[in-house]
Design an enzyme around this catalytic site. Structure first.
Site, mmCIF file in Angstrom:
data_model
loop_
_atom_site.group_PDB
_atom_site.id
_atom_site.type_symbol
_atom_site.label_atom_id
_atom_site.label_comp_id
_atom_site.label_asym_id
_atom_site.label_seq_id
_atom_site.Cartn_x
_atom_site.Cartn_y
_atom_site.Cartn_z
ATOM 1 N N GLU A 1 12.264 -6.432 3.455
ATOM 2 C CA GLU A 1 13.342 -6.852 4.361
ATOM 3 C C GLU A 1 14.235 -5.667 4.741
ATOM 4 O OE1 GLU A 1 13.355 -11.531 3.031
ATOM 5 O OE2 GLU A 1 14.876 -10.245 2.181
ATOM 6 N N GLY B 1 22.096 -20.631 -10.370
ATOM 7 C CA GLY B 1 21.909 -21.535 -11.507
ATOM 8 C C GLY B 1 23.225 -22.109 -12.000
HETATM 9 C C1 FAD Z 1 18.627 -8.358 -2.594
HETATM 10 C C2 FAD Z 1 18.049 -9.631 -3.117
HETATM 11 C C3 FAD Z 1 17.290 -10.441 -2.275
HETATM 12 C C4 FAD Z 1 16.760 -11.636 -2.758
HETATM 13 N N1 FAD Z 1 16.052 -12.441 -1.880
HETATM 14 C C5 FAD Z 1 15.620 -13.646 -2.304
HETATM 15 C C6 FAD Z 1 14.970 -14.544 -1.410
HETATM 16 O O1 FAD Z 1 14.760 -14.208 -0.219
HETATM 17 N N2 FAD Z 1 14.587 -15.752 -1.858
HETATM 18 C C7 FAD Z 1 14.822 -16.138 -3.158
HETATM 19 O O2 FAD Z 1 14.500 -17.267 -3.527
HETATM 20 N N3 FAD Z 1 15.407 -15.318 -4.035
HETATM 21 C C8 FAD Z 1 15.820 -14.076 -3.647
HETATM 22 N N4 FAD Z 1 16.442 -13.237 -4.529
HETATM 23 C C9 FAD Z 1 16.518 -13.639 -5.949
HETATM 24 C C10 FAD Z 1 17.638 -14.638 -6.191
HETATM 25 O O3 FAD Z 1 18.842 -14.172 -5.630
HETATM 26 C C11 FAD Z 1 17.762 -14.843 -7.681
HETATM 27 O O4 FAD Z 1 16.540 -15.356 -8.178
HETATM 28 C C12 FAD Z 1 18.883 -15.821 -8.014
HETATM 29 O O5 FAD Z 1 20.117 -15.292 -7.595
HETATM 30 C C13 FAD Z 1 18.919 -16.102 -9.512
HETATM 31 O O6 FAD Z 1 19.959 -16.986 -9.793
HETATM 32 P P1 FAD Z 1 20.730 -16.895 -11.182
HETATM 33 O O7 FAD Z 1 21.691 -18.033 -11.208
HETATM 34 O O8 FAD Z 1 19.754 -16.763 -12.286
HETATM 35 O O9 FAD Z 1 21.514 -15.509 -11.109
HETATM 36 P P2 FAD Z 1 22.522 -14.948 -10.025
HETATM 37 O O10 FAD Z 1 22.512 -15.741 -8.778
HETATM 38 O O11 FAD Z 1 22.251 -13.505 -9.943
HETATM 39 O O12 FAD Z 1 23.936 -15.165 -10.713
HETATM 40 C C14 FAD Z 1 24.295 -14.521 -11.897
HETATM 41 C C15 FAD Z 1 25.816 -14.564 -12.014
HETATM 42 O O13 FAD Z 1 26.177 -14.177 -13.333
HETATM 43 C C16 FAD Z 1 27.295 -13.317 -13.276
HETATM 44 N N5 FAD Z 1 27.270 -12.502 -14.493
HETATM 45 C C17 FAD Z 1 26.290 -11.670 -14.905
HETATM 46 N N6 FAD Z 1 26.593 -11.119 -16.076
HETATM 47 C C18 FAD Z 1 27.809 -11.608 -16.421
HETATM 48 C C19 FAD Z 1 28.671 -11.414 -17.555
HETATM 49 N N7 FAD Z 1 28.341 -10.606 -18.566
HETATM 50 N N8 FAD Z 1 29.838 -12.068 -17.586
HETATM 51 C C20 FAD Z 1 30.204 -12.891 -16.562
HETATM 52 N N9 FAD Z 1 29.435 -13.117 -15.480
HETATM 53 C C21 FAD Z 1 28.247 -12.483 -15.420
HETATM 54 C C22 FAD Z 1 27.083 -12.523 -11.986
HETATM 55 O O14 FAD Z 1 28.305 -11.996 -11.508
HETATM 56 C C23 FAD Z 1 26.492 -13.584 -11.056
HETATM 57 O O15 FAD Z 1 27.488 -14.252 -10.317
HETATM 58 C C24 FAD Z 1 16.975 -12.016 -4.096
HETATM 59 C C25 FAD Z 1 17.717 -11.207 -4.954
HETATM 60 C C26 FAD Z 1 18.255 -10.012 -4.472
HETATM 61 C C27 FAD Z 1 19.068 -9.129 -5.388
#
Ligand code: FAD
Length: 437
Positions: A172, A16
């Site tokens: 997986e 995101g």
């Molecule tokens: C093992 C695994 C397998 C997955 N497989 C799939 C799949 O096959 N297909 C799919 O669509 N989705 C999959 N997902 C889900 C997908 O990865 C998430 O839905 C997606 O990453 C969400 O995006 P996001 O931007 O909300 O959060 P994220 O990508 O998790 O990013 C959050 C970021 O915020 C940072 N952060 C958190 N807290 C703090 C803080 N307090 N201060 C500073 N930085 C912070 C973290 O370091 C991270 O970089 C999987 C997830 C996991 C864990």
């Protein structure tokens, strides 16, 4: 008199956060992105690092390098400790205060142990590179130890894997470990009979992959069973101790226990005094802002936004990416804050999960695929989604290599310190167990 430039702060360099930052390239505002790590991580392929197929560098890229061409964006590597919404500031872990005019929270999710945080020590989840490396070390070390231990009773737990949670990550992981058990890697271990390896996938509900159509869940289950995985349904875990998972009245002794059951929002969101759902996600407006604070937006796994049927959008990478793109455009356009002129709409392009080498299930807009075709589709989409040409090329080459040779490239054990502390048999076993020579 010069007017002060708007400051947009993005917390989180995941799917995101990066999508938001990329869509803000041409904004007139100053943009800062803050992440506790220096890299963006492609979490969907983490299980391949945990099972020694890929290296961490194949699935992660420095945030600075991704956004490097855009000089407007300031990158800070630090953890955000608190959100002071009334004052429009963030408190960082080094004590600094960062002021914002508009804030985007894209901080993802963490594993949910459903009130049993003490289980995390014995059943780690797979969320970061360091989690994946720890799991990889443990898998490889327990094989090394099993190779040496003669006593079948002591050897059994070292060759037993318990994966808890039948969602895509659990499926997986189970499939990938089953592939290792079948692969030519095992020829390198003279004393391990692959038939002695037990892999359990433990699911509390009546089926696996419950976000997929039932027929695909069933197809995935059958593929896993064919690979030798024991799929336990309707089996809630009651307790986890060191090397033991308790289920109903029985227990499974396993050196490798992996948690893949459910997620919750990070605690940082509790520092906002706003409405949260049962797992801590923030309830957002259709334009992704928070009702109480129109200049603060939450996206991705941390946000609770319902679709037309009243079902919360799933915690998936495409949801976070699409929300980031939407929000980036919204913020770049103007100083809009709580406007409801823009409404986020999720375009569901489909869901996929892979089950070992060359098998997968895919639901693409109602079209259901399973088997090798679904796997090619899965591989193609995941390679294209990786950030950076170098990563795409490397993963492609690794996959071709693995596909034809069944070999795992990254079987290095580099850190024994954590293992020796948590070793199944401990010091006494080192002294008393009979080893093969
Ligand atoms: C093992 C695994 C397998 C997955 N497989 C799939 C799949 O096959 N297909 C799919 O669509 N989705 C999959 N997902 C889900 C997908 O990865 C998430 O839905 C997606 O990453 C969400 O995006 P996001 O931007 O909300 O959060 P994220 O990508 O998790 O990013 C959050 C970021 O915020 C940072 N952060 C958190 N807290 C703090 C803080 N307090 N201060 C500073 N930085 C912070 C973290 O370091 C991270 O970089 C999987 C997830 C996991 C864990």
């Amino acid at each position: 008199m010069a007017t002060k430039r708007r400051h947009i702060v993005i917390v989180g360099g995941g799917f995101g956060g990066i999508a938001t930052a990329n869509s803000l390239k041409n904004t007139d505002a100053d943009v800062t992105i803050i992440d506790k790590y220096n890299h963006h991580l492609f979490q969907p392929l983490l299980y391949l690092v945990a099972t020694a197929s890929l290296s961490p560098g194949d699935i992660a890229a420095p945030i600075r390098a991704i956004l490097g061409k855009n000089s407007k964006i300031n990158v800070i590597m630090e953890e955000v400790k608190a959100i002071r919404a009334e004052e429009n500031t963030l408190l960082l872990s080094d004590g600094r205060l960062i002021a914002f005019d508009q804030l985007v929270l894209a901080i993802g999710a963490q594993y949910n142990y459903f009130g049993h945080e003490e289980w995390a020590e014995y059943a780690p989840g797979l969320k970061s590179i360091s989690d994946a490396l720890k799991i990889r070390e443990k898998i490889l070390l327990s094989m090394e130890e099993a190779e040496q231990v003669q006593d079948v009773i002591l050897r059994k737990p070292l060759l037993t894997y318990a994966i808890i949670g039948g969602g895509p990550t659990g499926v997986e992981m189970a499939g990938a470990i089953a592939e290792i058990a079948k692969s030519s890697i095992m020829n390198g271990y003279r004393n391990i009979n692959p038939k002695d390896i037990d892999i359990y996938l433990i699911e509390a509900g009546p089926r696996i992959l419950n976000a997929f159509p039932e027929s695909l869940g069933e197809a995935a289950k059958n593929m896993l069973i064919k690979l030798g995985v024991k799929v336990l349904l309707n089996t809630p875990v009651t307790k986890i101790e060191k090397d033991t998972v308790h289920i109903n009245t029985e227990s499974i002794k396993a050196s490798n226990i992996i948690w893949a059951a459910g997620i919750k929002a990070p605690k940082l969101l509790n520092t906002l005094d706003v409405e949260q759902d049962r797992v801590g996600r923030i309830l957002v407006n259709p334009n992704l802002s928070i009702p109480k604070y129109p200049n603060i937006f939450v996206i991705g796994d941390s946000a609770h936004l319902e679709d037309k049927k009243g079902i919360p959008l799933p915690a998936l990478a495409p949801v976070a990416t699409q929300q980031g793109k939407f929000l980036g455009k919204l913020l770049a356009e103007s100083h809009l804050t709580g406007s409801d002129r823009h409404v986020f709409k999720y375009l569901d392009k489909g869901t996929m999960a892979t089950i070992g080498r060359a098998k997968a299930v895919a639901d693409i807009r109602g079209l259901k695929f399973s088997g090798i075709f679904a796997w090619f589709l899965w591989s193609f989409i995941h390679i294209l989604s990786l950030i950076g040409f170098r990563n795409r090329a490397r993963v492609f080459v690794e996959w071709i290599w693995n596909f034809f040779t069944f070999k795992r490239g990254v079987r290095l054990i580099t850190d024994r310190s954590g293992y020796e502390d948590s070793n199944t048999h401990g010091e006494s076993a080192t002294k008393s167990v009979e080893y093969h020579t």
